[in-house]
Design a protein around this motif. Structure first.
Motif, PDB file in Angstrom:
ATOM      1  N   ILE A   1      17.453  21.128  36.406  1.00  0.00           N
ATOM      2  CA  ILE A   1      16.064  21.305  35.997  1.00  0.00           C
ATOM      3  C   ILE A   1      15.992  22.344  34.888  1.00  0.00           C
ATOM      4  CG2 ILE A   1      15.528  23.061  37.752  1.00  0.00           C
ATOM      5  CD1 ILE A   1      12.801  21.372  38.029  1.00  0.00           C
ATOM      6  N   LYS A   2      15.211  22.049  33.858  1.00  0.00           N
ATOM      7  CA  LYS A   2      15.172  22.905  32.675  1.00  0.00           C
ATOM      8  C   LYS A   2      13.749  22.997  32.134  1.00  0.00           C
ATOM      9  CE  LYS A   2      16.979  23.263  27.942  1.00  0.00           C
ATOM     10  NZ  LYS A   2      17.792  22.572  26.888  1.00  0.00           N
ATOM     11  N   VAL A   3      13.306  24.215  31.866  1.00  0.00           N
ATOM     12  CA  VAL A   3      12.007  24.426  31.232  1.00  0.00           C
ATOM     13  C   VAL A   3      12.172  24.180  29.738  1.00  0.00           C
ATOM     14  CG1 VAL A   3      10.164  26.063  30.735  1.00  0.00           C
ATOM     15  CG2 VAL A   3      11.295  26.094  32.983  1.00  0.00           C
ATOM     16  N   GLU A   4      11.502  23.178  29.217  1.00  0.00           N
ATOM     17  CA  GLU A   4      11.617  22.815  27.810  1.00  0.00           C
ATOM     18  C   GLU A   4      10.686  23.641  26.922  1.00  0.00           C
ATOM     19  OE1 GLU A   4      13.866  20.893  26.701  1.00  0.00           O
ATOM     20  OE2 GLU A   4      14.533  19.762  28.449  1.00  0.00           O
ATOM     21  N   GLN A   5       9.488  23.922  27.430  1.00  0.00           N
ATOM     22  CA  GLN A   5       8.531  24.728  26.654  1.00  0.00           C
ATOM     23  C   GLN A   5       7.426  25.222  27.570  1.00  0.00           C
ATOM     24  OE1 GLN A   5       5.713  22.623  24.030  1.00  0.00           O
ATOM     25  NE2 GLN A   5       6.632  20.683  24.683  1.00  0.00           N
ATOM     26  N   GLY A   6       6.748  26.291  27.123  1.00  0.00           N
ATOM     27  CA  GLY A   6       5.590  26.803  27.830  1.00  0.00           C
ATOM     28  C   GLY A   6       5.923  27.864  28.858  1.00  0.00           C
TER      29      GLY A   6
ATOM     30  N   LEU B   1       8.183  16.526  33.409  1.00  0.00           N
ATOM     31  CA  LEU B   1       7.017  17.013  34.136  1.00  0.00           C
ATOM     32  C   LEU B   1       6.189  17.866  33.176  1.00  0.00           C
ATOM     33  CD1 LEU B   1       9.154  18.062  37.207  1.00  0.00           C
ATOM     34  CD2 LEU B   1       7.776  15.978  37.026  1.00  0.00           C
ATOM     35  N   LYS B   2       5.043  17.346  32.782  1.00  0.00           N
ATOM     36  CA  LYS B   2       4.232  18.023  31.760  1.00  0.00           C
ATOM     37  C   LYS B   2       2.866  18.432  32.320  1.00  0.00           C
ATOM     38  CE  LYS B   2       4.774  14.632  28.753  1.00  0.00           C
ATOM     39  NZ  LYS B   2       4.732  13.815  27.504  1.00  0.00           N
ATOM     40  N   PHE B   3       2.595  19.722  32.278  1.00  0.00           N
ATOM     41  CA  PHE B   3       1.267  20.224  32.597  1.00  0.00           C
ATOM     42  C   PHE B   3       0.464  20.285  31.305  1.00  0.00           C
ATOM     43  CE2 PHE B   3       3.650  21.733  36.231  1.00  0.00           C
ATOM     44  CZ  PHE B   3       2.751  21.615  37.283  1.00  0.00           C
ATOM     45  N   VAL B   4      -0.653  19.590  31.282  1.00  0.00           N
ATOM     46  CA  VAL B   4      -1.472  19.522  30.077  1.00  0.00           C
ATOM     47  C   VAL B   4      -2.919  19.845  30.418  1.00  0.00           C
ATOM     48  CG1 VAL B   4       0.030  17.752  29.078  1.00  0.00           C
ATOM     49  CG2 VAL B   4      -1.997  17.050  30.378  1.00  0.00           C
ATOM     50  N   GLU B   5      -3.723  20.085  29.396  1.00  0.00           N
ATOM     51  CA  GLU B   5      -5.156  20.215  29.610  1.00  0.00           C
ATOM     52  C   GLU B   5      -5.722  18.843  29.951  1.00  0.00           C
ATOM     53  OE1 GLU B   5      -6.961  21.949  26.203  1.00  0.00           O
ATOM     54  OE2 GLU B   5      -6.242  23.985  26.642  1.00  0.00           O
ATOM     55  N   THR B   6      -6.519  18.778  30.978  1.00  0.00           N
ATOM     56  CA  THR B   6      -7.106  17.500  31.377  1.00  0.00           C
ATOM     57  C   THR B   6      -7.965  16.918  30.254  1.00  0.00           C
ATOM     58  OG1 THR B   6      -7.103  18.136  33.711  1.00  0.00           O
ATOM     59  CG2 THR B   6      -8.621  16.382  33.066  1.00  0.00           C
ATOM     60  N   ALA B   7      -8.638  17.775  29.524  1.00  0.00           N
ATOM     61  CA  ALA B   7      -9.517  17.320  28.448  1.00  0.00           C
ATOM     62  C   ALA B   7      -8.758  16.920  27.193  1.00  0.00           C
ATOM     63  CB  ALA B   7     -10.535  18.409  28.104  1.00  0.00           C
TER      64      ALA B   7
ATOM     65  N   ASP C   1      -2.745  16.333  24.630  1.00  0.00           N
ATOM     66  CA  ASP C   1      -1.832  16.796  23.575  1.00  0.00           C
ATOM     67  C   ASP C   1      -1.533  18.289  23.700  1.00  0.00           C
ATOM     68  OD1 ASP C   1      -1.562  14.286  22.409  1.00  0.00           O
ATOM     69  OD2 ASP C   1      -3.336  14.566  21.145  1.00  0.00           O
ATOM     70  N   THR C   2      -2.349  19.004  24.449  1.00  0.00           N
ATOM     71  CA  THR C   2      -2.126  20.430  24.661  1.00  0.00           C
ATOM     72  C   THR C   2      -1.229  20.611  25.887  1.00  0.00           C
ATOM     73  OG1 THR C   2      -4.299  20.963  23.734  1.00  0.00           O
ATOM     74  CG2 THR C   2      -3.202  22.677  25.031  1.00  0.00           C
ATOM     75  N   ILE C   3       0.039  20.866  25.618  1.00  0.00           N
ATOM     76  CA  ILE C   3       1.027  21.006  26.690  1.00  0.00           C
ATOM     77  C   ILE C   3       1.206  22.486  27.008  1.00  0.00           C
ATOM     78  CG2 ILE C   3       3.411  20.568  27.396  1.00  0.00           C
ATOM     79  CD1 ILE C   3       3.436  18.215  25.407  1.00  0.00           C
ATOM     80  N   LEU C   4       0.929  22.855  28.229  1.00  0.00           N
ATOM     81  CA  LEU C   4       1.081  24.244  28.641  1.00  0.00           C
ATOM     82  C   LEU C   4       2.484  24.522  29.195  1.00  0.00           C
ATOM     83  CD1 LEU C   4      -2.076  23.294  29.577  1.00  0.00           C
ATOM     84  CD2 LEU C   4      -2.171  25.774  29.685  1.00  0.00           C
TER      85      LEU C   4
ATOM     86  N   SER D   1      13.502  17.356  34.695  1.00  0.00           N
ATOM     87  CA  SER D   1      14.244  17.271  35.954  1.00  0.00           C
ATOM     88  C   SER D   1      15.193  16.085  35.858  1.00  0.00           C
ATOM     89  CB  SER D   1      13.284  17.094  37.132  1.00  0.00           C
ATOM     90  OG  SER D   1      14.003  16.806  38.322  1.00  0.00           O
ATOM     91  N   LYS D   2      16.492  16.362  35.918  1.00  0.00           N
ATOM     92  CA  LYS D   2      17.512  15.320  35.717  1.00  0.00           C
ATOM     93  C   LYS D   2      18.277  15.050  37.005  1.00  0.00           C
ATOM     94  CE  LYS D   2      21.370  14.088  32.669  1.00  0.00           C
ATOM     95  NZ  LYS D   2      22.223  14.550  31.546  1.00  0.00           N
ATOM     96  N   ASN D   3      18.375  13.772  37.349  1.00  0.00           N
ATOM     97  CA  ASN D   3      19.200  13.302  38.468  1.00  0.00           C
ATOM     98  C   ASN D   3      18.803  13.909  39.818  1.00  0.00           C
ATOM     99  OD1 ASN D   3      20.711  11.663  36.779  1.00  0.00           O
ATOM    100  ND2 ASN D   3      22.324  13.187  36.479  1.00  0.00           N
ATOM    101  N   ALA D   4      17.527  13.988  40.091  1.00  0.00           N
ATOM    102  CA  ALA D   4      17.102  14.426  41.423  1.00  0.00           C
ATOM    103  C   ALA D   4      17.610  13.413  42.443  1.00  0.00           C
ATOM    104  CB  ALA D   4      15.583  14.534  41.492  1.00  0.00           C
ATOM    105  N   PRO D   5      18.399  13.839  43.424  1.00  0.00           N
ATOM    106  CA  PRO D   5      19.025  12.883  44.347  1.00  0.00           C
ATOM    107  C   PRO D   5      18.046  12.365  45.388  1.00  0.00           C
ATOM    108  CG  PRO D   5      19.623  15.127  44.947  1.00  0.00           C
ATOM    109  CD  PRO D   5      18.824  15.226  43.683  1.00  0.00           C
ATOM    110  N   GLY D   6      18.179  11.095  45.699  1.00  0.00           N
ATOM    111  CA  GLY D   6      17.353  10.481  46.726  1.00  0.00           C
ATOM    112  C   GLY D   6      18.198   9.901  47.835  1.00  0.00           C
TER     113      GLY D   6
END
Length: 201
Positions: free
Chosen positions: A21-26, A146-152, A155-158, A163-168
């Protein structure tokens, strides 16, 4: 002894593909104080298997393979696969993220929430359904953005997290591709929740 060696090899092989898992931005600052977060599940561009099939290509191939084994089996599987997002995968994700963040921080994640400030977009990038042949098995793997954005304004990504290869997988045997993938979404949600608890609070 032979069975023991086989099990050791299986666990060694599966450990190679552990979740990353890696934080890409924000940042996580915006999450503090939020009580509700809208969730959108996006499967539009997902790929499957090492061949990177589209969903339509995967369905066609898998259904044909099953039809060769028993007439009607492919059609039955296709219905189960197409309904698994709404019946298994999305609910599994929501169940686990609410289990951890709802209990500890009184936050609630759900689809179709109208009046939330923020939305979590769960974009599925790649799936591997895994397999189970009794004593030997391979867990499913789920890769998401996994992108948290403004609901309104989406395009505004906070905050964006990969998340890569989460095992199931589940304890014991699990012969359902759809169920194994669902456990991958549960693992994704659990890891995301724990990361939020660690970074935001």
């Amino acid at each position: 002894m032979k069975n023991f060696i086989t099990l050791v090899l299986v666990f060694a092989f599966t450990s190679i593909y552990s979740q990353k898992i890696k934080v890409e931005q924000g940042s996580f600052d915006f999450i503090v104080g939020q009580k509700e977060v809208n969730v959108i599940f996006d499967y539009d561009n997902m790929k499957l298997m090492k061949e990177n099939f589209t969903n339509e290509e995967y369905i066609t191939k898998r259904s044909a393979d099953l039809e060769e084994k028993a007439r009607g089996k492919g059609k039955t599987w296709e219905k189960a696969w197409n309904s698994s997002r709404e019946l298994i995968w999305n609910p599994k994700f929501l169940e686990l993220i609410n289990k951890y963040l709802g209990k500890d921080k009184d936050m609630y994640f759900a689809e179709d929430l109208q009046d939330t400030k923020y939305t979590l977009i769960v974009e599925t990038v790649w799936l591997y359904p895994g397999w189970d042949a009794g004593i030997m098995k391979q867990p499913a793997k789920v890769t998401t953005n996994l992108k948290f954005v403004e609901t309104a304004n989406h395009d505004t990504i906070l905050l964006e997290i990969n998340s890569k290869n989460a095992p199931g997988d589940q304890w014991g045997n699990n012969y359902s591709n759809e169920s194994r993938v669902g456990e991958g979404y549960a693992k994704t949600a659990k890891t995301l929740a724990k990361l939020i608890l660690k970074k935001a609070f």
